[in-house]
Design an enzyme around this catalytic site. Structure first.
Site, mmCIF file in Angstrom:
data_model
loop_
_atom_site.group_PDB
_atom_site.id
_atom_site.type_symbol
_atom_site.label_atom_id
_atom_site.label_comp_id
_atom_site.label_asym_id
_atom_site.label_seq_id
_atom_site.Cartn_x
_atom_site.Cartn_y
_atom_site.Cartn_z
ATOM 1 N N GLY A 71 26.736 32.756 45.170
ATOM 2 C CA GLY A 71 26.282 33.977 45.836
ATOM 3 C C GLY A 71 25.931 33.836 47.295
ATOM 4 N N PRO B 155 29.754 28.159 44.017
ATOM 5 C CA PRO B 155 30.091 28.973 45.188
ATOM 6 C C PRO B 155 31.503 29.561 45.089
ATOM 7 C CG PRO B 155 30.355 26.645 45.684
ATOM 8 C CD PRO B 155 29.854 26.722 44.263
ATOM 9 N N ARG C 124 36.711 46.485 49.051
ATOM 10 C CA ARG C 124 35.284 46.298 49.307
ATOM 11 C C ARG C 124 34.654 47.375 50.206
ATOM 12 N NH1 ARG C 124 33.254 42.423 51.549
ATOM 13 N NH2 ARG C 124 31.345 42.308 50.329
ATOM 14 N N CYS D 230 45.994 57.936 49.132
ATOM 15 C CA CYS D 230 45.589 59.339 49.082
ATOM 16 C C CYS D 230 44.120 59.465 48.704
ATOM 17 C CB CYS D 230 46.469 60.096 48.098
ATOM 18 S SG CYS D 230 48.172 60.093 48.624
HETATM 19 C C1 LIG Z 1 30.866 35.649 41.118
HETATM 20 C C2 LIG Z 1 30.093 34.537 40.565
HETATM 21 C C3 LIG Z 1 29.857 33.409 41.331
HETATM 22 C C4 LIG Z 1 30.307 33.279 42.778
HETATM 23 O O1 LIG Z 1 29.715 34.209 43.629
HETATM 24 P P1 LIG Z 1 29.998 34.127 45.202
HETATM 25 O O2 LIG Z 1 29.221 35.259 45.756
HETATM 26 O O3 LIG Z 1 31.457 34.295 45.399
HETATM 27 O O4 LIG Z 1 29.525 32.798 45.658
HETATM 28 C C5 LIG Z 1 29.191 32.362 40.744
HETATM 29 N N1 LIG Z 1 28.762 32.435 39.470
HETATM 30 C C6 LIG Z 1 28.964 33.506 38.685
HETATM 31 C C7 LIG Z 1 28.477 33.524 37.304
HETATM 32 C C8 LIG Z 1 29.629 34.605 39.215
HETATM 33 O O5 LIG Z 1 29.823 35.670 38.445
#
Ligand SMILES: *Cc1c(COP(=O)(O)O)cnc(C)c1O
Length: 491
Positions: free
Chosen positions: A269, A312, A362, A393
């Protein structure tokens, strides 16, 4: 003076040819001819060669970012004799080239569907290095994963315990599992500390974890090795990350009395900047705070914790990718506005490109902001506030809500959008029957197609009603009113 329609955060750059290194791939430069080059290759040239629009990924940049991240994570988390395991979250961008590059670093992978599992495995990843996530894994996909020796299954509900145990028993194996914890901490909310429980689909509530662990322990075919937490994506503030870690550590300590746990997965994240106004990545600060929290807790409570895992996605591939588009039309639109300084009418220049929400959802999905730059020449005319829109559209089909481009941007120009390496290709669609663009990777000064573009035929191929036989049988087909001899055009 800023444009009256420009949002407060958008600062007009002094040099419109400059590429902010915080936002663009490391090797992106503007050449002497005014073109953006990546790893020495002309982006406009690549667009001409491989078609428009085009996803470009600098694989060398991905590897450099991955190595740097690994150093950062190791320094913060692989301390006091602990082992660090990194799983790349494949949902950010899944391509065999990316899997092989990261596999070469010894990284593992995080998958959450049969397709991601199979794609990652076929790309050459060792199944033992794959961790299987998801809130609804079917028997079919569990059988596939367990029979190939998947590393860990991350259990997301009580229902799943029986299901994984049944498959492991059937195969006569002992499967490593973890439990995903719903920590009550959500990265996206401002008052996350106030939440005791979180109303979302992932993970098991903290109060239910001891019973679930006991249930897992009753199955000889399952081995509970640890706990998992992922609180969300594009996390900027470290506090939520630290709080989630603390909550999982407390559970871990309590469970360890009865269960031989070894592993804590802190999720992924980590945020990246999409515009010059976004803060720089603070992954170092986050993981150093998380690492300190873990170290202090382990020392204080005297628990055993030998492995820290991390997942990550975005931060590895996001900044190393760009999307190239060809400008199709431009249209000045007069907009009424009212600001503190007064009201009036101002012009926003709409720039339409040959892609849009089908290759980058996004902005429409999350209101995400991106950065655009002219890629095929220098900016000579004064800047105009633009909205870059796609060809779909939908009025919400926006690629760039607000940025500046030279006011003489014209049909045929090439524009580049920065930081599209993550969650653009993987979230792409065929809306309005557009084919998905190719993904071209750059490695060692050479470009190659990693994922081919979809042709109109590819897009239509799944419609079996278009097959010749059924066309002839269709009551409304032209051929029905004509003789067989006249229908040779369908043969
Ligand atoms: C999406 C996700 C990640 C990676 O998230 P990023 O924001 O791309 O780093 C890691 N673990 C789980 C369980 C996820 O669903």
């Amino acid at each position: 003076m800023s444009h009256p329609l420009a949002p407060d955060w958008l600062v007009e750059p002094l040099d419109h040819d400059a590429l902010d290194p915080g936002v663009w791939p490391a090797r992106a430069v503007r050449g002497e001819d005014g073109e953006i080059r990546i790893g020495g290759l002309s982006t406009a040239g690549l667009l001409e060669q491989y078609g428009s629009p085009l996803y470009l990924l600098d694989l060398d940049d991905v590897l450099e970012r991955a190595r740097r991240l690994e150093d950062t994570l190791s320094a913060a988390l692989a301390v006091s004799g602990r082992t660090l395991r990194i799983h790349y979250a494949t949902k950010a961008l899944l391509a065999a080239d990316v899997i092989r590059a990261l596999d070469g670093l010894g990284w593992g992978f995080d998958v959450s569907s049969f397709g991601e599992w199979e794609w990652t495995r076929r790309a050459g990843a060792n199944p033992q290095h794959i961790e299987y996530q998801g809130n609804n894994k079917s028997l079919h996909e569990l059988r596939a994963a367990l029979s190939h020796g998947v590393g860990q299954i991350v259990i997301d509900s009580a229902v799943e315990v029986e299901r994984v145990a049944a498959v492991a028993t059937e195969l006569g194996i002992s499967q490593e599992v973890m439990i995903r914890v719903n920590t009550g901490v959500h990265a996206g909310t401002h008052d996350y500390l106030a939440t005791a429980r979180e109303d979302q689909k992932f993970g098991v509530a903290r109060a239910d974890i001891p019973a679930l662990a006991a249930e897992i322990a009753r199955h000889q075919s399952l081995r509970l090795i640890g706990l998992h937490s992922h609180i969300g994506s594009q996390i900027v503030a470290p506090d939520g990350f630290v709080e989630a870690t603390r909550r999982v550590l407390e559970l871990y300590r309590d469970l360890q009395v009865d269960h031989p746990l070894t592993t804590l997965n802190i999720g992924g994240g980590f945020a990246i900047p999409y515009t010059s106004a976004d803060p720089e990545s603070n992954v170092e600060q986050i993981v150093s705070m998380v690492g300190q929290e873990i170290d202090a807790f382990v020392t204080r409570e005297g628990i055993t914790l030998s492995t820290i895992a991390c997942e990550p996605g975005r931060i590895v591939v996001g900044p190393a990718g760009i999307t190239l588009y060809t400008v199709g039309t431009t249209k000045p639109v007069e907009v009424d506005y009212t600001t503190e300084a007064g009201s009036g009418v101002a012009t926003r220049l709409y720039v339409s490109v040959d892609g849009g929400m089908s290759d980058n959802i996004r902005p429409a999905l999350y209101g995400a902001n991106y950065t655009v730059s002219l890629a095929n020449r220098f900016a000579t005319a004064p800047p105009a506030l633009v909205r870059v829109v796609g060809s779909h559209c939908e009025s919400g089909d926006i690629v760039i809500h607000d940025d500046y481009l030279p006011s003489d941007v014209t049909p045929g120009d090439v524009v580049a959008v920065a930081a599209t390496g993550a969650y653009c290709h993987s979230l792409s669609s065929n809306y309005n029957a557009l084919g998905r663009p190719a993904l071209v990777v750059i490695e060692g000064g050479e470009a190659r197609v990693a994922i081919a573009a979809e042709t109109p035929d590819d897009v239509m191929a799944r419609d079996l009603g278009l097959a010749l036989g059924s066309l002839a049988a269709h009551p409304h087909s032209v051929g029905q009113e004509t003789s067989g001899a006249e229908r040779t055009d369908q043969a």
